[in-house]
Enzyme design. Structure first.
Site, short mmCIF file in Angstrom:
data_model
loop_
_atom_site.label_atom_id
_atom_site.label_comp_id
_atom_site.label_asym_id
_atom_site.label_seq_id
_atom_site.Cartn_x
_atom_site.Cartn_y
_atom_site.Cartn_z
N CYS A 101 0.86 -1.19 0.00
CA CYS A 101 0.00 0.00 0.00
C CYS A 101 0.89 1.23 0.00
O CYS A 101 2.08 1.14 0.27
CB CYS A 101 -0.91 0.01 1.23
N CYS A 103 -0.18 4.19 1.74
CA CYS A 103 -0.57 5.16 2.77
C CYS A 103 0.46 5.39 3.86
O CYS A 103 0.51 6.47 4.45
CB CYS A 103 -1.92 4.79 3.38
N CYS A 111 -4.09 5.92 0.27
CA CYS A 111 -3.58 4.63 -0.22
C CYS A 111 -3.23 4.71 -1.71
O CYS A 111 -2.58 3.83 -2.26
CB CYS A 111 -4.60 3.53 0.04
N LYS A 180 -12.43 -4.91 2.33
CA LYS A 180 -11.89 -4.07 3.40
C LYS A 180 -12.80 -2.88 3.58
O LYS A 180 -13.03 -2.10 2.65
CB LYS A 180 -10.48 -3.63 3.03
N ARG A 202 -11.16 7.65 3.60
CA ARG A 202 -10.95 6.52 2.69
C ARG A 202 -12.26 5.94 2.14
O ARG A 202 -12.28 4.87 1.57
CB ARG A 202 -10.21 5.40 3.42
N GLU A 218 -16.84 -7.96 -4.53
CA GLU A 218 -15.44 -7.50 -4.49
C GLU A 218 -14.48 -8.70 -4.54
O GLU A 218 -13.46 -8.66 -5.23
CB GLU A 218 -15.17 -6.70 -3.20
N LYS A 233 -11.79 -7.72 6.28
CA LYS A 233 -11.17 -6.86 7.30
C LYS A 233 -12.10 -5.69 7.60
O LYS A 233 -12.58 -5.06 6.65
CB LYS A 233 -9.84 -6.37 6.75
N TYR A 299 -2.59 -9.46 16.32
CA TYR A 299 -1.50 -8.99 17.16
C TYR A 299 -1.34 -9.89 18.38
O TYR A 299 -0.37 -9.78 19.12
CB TYR A 299 -1.75 -7.53 17.58
#
Ligand code: PBG
Length: 323
Positions: A101, A103, A111, A180, A202, A218, A233, A299
């Protein structure tokens, strides 16, 4: 014995943030337990991730300098490219996924590249594709096994596939951030990656949260353009979308991204003693798998491996087999 869904280390992907410098290891305030790391420290982290049996790492970079076109995204000595080379050498068994990306690298934080009129939210789609494809090529040449375009511009998977093919890079996997959403849950990430848009937002390229059926469309575009794996996401607020995509494309490997805001919520509640962190995290991640995700980007990946292997002596070998 009768459980339908099991969390497994093989389905975990661990995201990391690499920054310039040496011996940098700074905690991101809104993401306790997640760090900005220089390459030397990231290499140590990568060895630990590999030893825990986590198969893959997802790399994000904070460049030395940002500019209008995000040139460090495709520079051969860009921060992520240097990190890829170092990790490939230090932990060759890890699958290296590069977030593709602009961004993090652009001065405006979008982006793609805004059009000449600088109208908020207006991105020059086709001109941006060329730069995004260039970034993907630089990442693969530096050692990325997988490129993961997260820009949500139209036609990027085709552009990346064509650019890679033109250079004979035919074995690279494309994991597209296919569905996304323009989500508030990226807040802590944008602080961590210093990538908040400087004007506009965005919503011109990311999806509108109320739309579920559109996500399947998509995904169909990205598959037709040559994506090997697809992603939904964020994860927890979009489990219906995860399920719909898995139902529509049962044979396509599906990832879900348990994003920074989802992580921060659990961390904050746990820090206040309001939730049992281990139970809540394992339940949340199990629900993502139950909805249909084959892989989860989280994470919490390292904690999950430790929690799962302490859960049962008998099962610990099956859960994680450190080499
Ligand atoms: C970049 C990108 C974002 C995330 C991953 N890649 C942020 C955004 O779209 O603003 C978010 C990850 C997270 O919140 O954990 N396009």
């Amino acid at each position: 014995m009768v459980r339908e869904t099991r969390l497994h280390v093989d389905g975990l992907i661990y995201p990391v943030f690499v920054v310039p410098g040496a011996d940098v290891h700074e905690e991101i305030p809104s993401m306790p337990g997640v760090f900005h790391q220089s390459i030397d420290r990231l290499v140590e982290d990568a060895r630990e991730v590999a030893d825990l049996g986590i198969p893959a790492m997802l790399l994000f970079g904070l460049p030395h300098a940002k500019d209008w076109e995000g040139s460090e995204a495709w520079a051969s000595d860009g921060i992520v490219q240097e990190a890829l080379r170092a990790i490939k050498h230090a932990a060759p068994s890890l699958v290296l996924i590069a977030d593709t990306c602009l961004c993090e690298y652009t001065s405006h934080g979008h982006c793609g590249i805004p059009g000449p009129d600088g109208q908020p939210g207006f991105i020059d789609n086709d001109r941006s594709l060329e730069l995004i494809a260039r970034a993907a090529v630089a990442q693969v040449e530096a050692g990325a096994d997988v490129v993961a375009p997260s820009d949500m511009l139209d036609g990027r998977v085709r552009a990346i596939r064509a650019a890679l093919d033109a250079r004979g890079l035919v074995d690279t996997v494309i994991l597209s951030y296919a569905a996304k959403y323009a989500s508030a849950f990226y807040g802590p990430f944008r602080e961590a990656a210093d990538s908040a848009p400087q004007f506009g937002d965005r919503r011109g390229y990311q999806m509108d949260p109320p739309n579920g059926r559109e996500a399947v469309r998509e995904v169909s575009y990205d598959l037709a353009e040559g994506a090997d794996m697809v992603m939904v996401k964020p994860a927890l607020p979009y489990l219906d979308v995860v399920h719909a995509v898995k139902t529509a494309y049962p044979d396509v490997p599906l990832a879900a991204y348990n994003v920074s805001g989802e992580y921060a919520m659990l961390k904050a509640a746990a820090a206040n003693g309001w939730l049992d962190e281990r139970r809540a995290v394992l339940e949340a991640l199990t629900s993502i798998a139950r909805a249909g995700a084959d892989m989860t980007i989280t994470y919490y990946a390292k904690d999950v491996v430790r929690w799962l292997s302490s859960e049962s002596h008998v099962a610990s070998d099956a859960v994680a087999s450190p080499r």
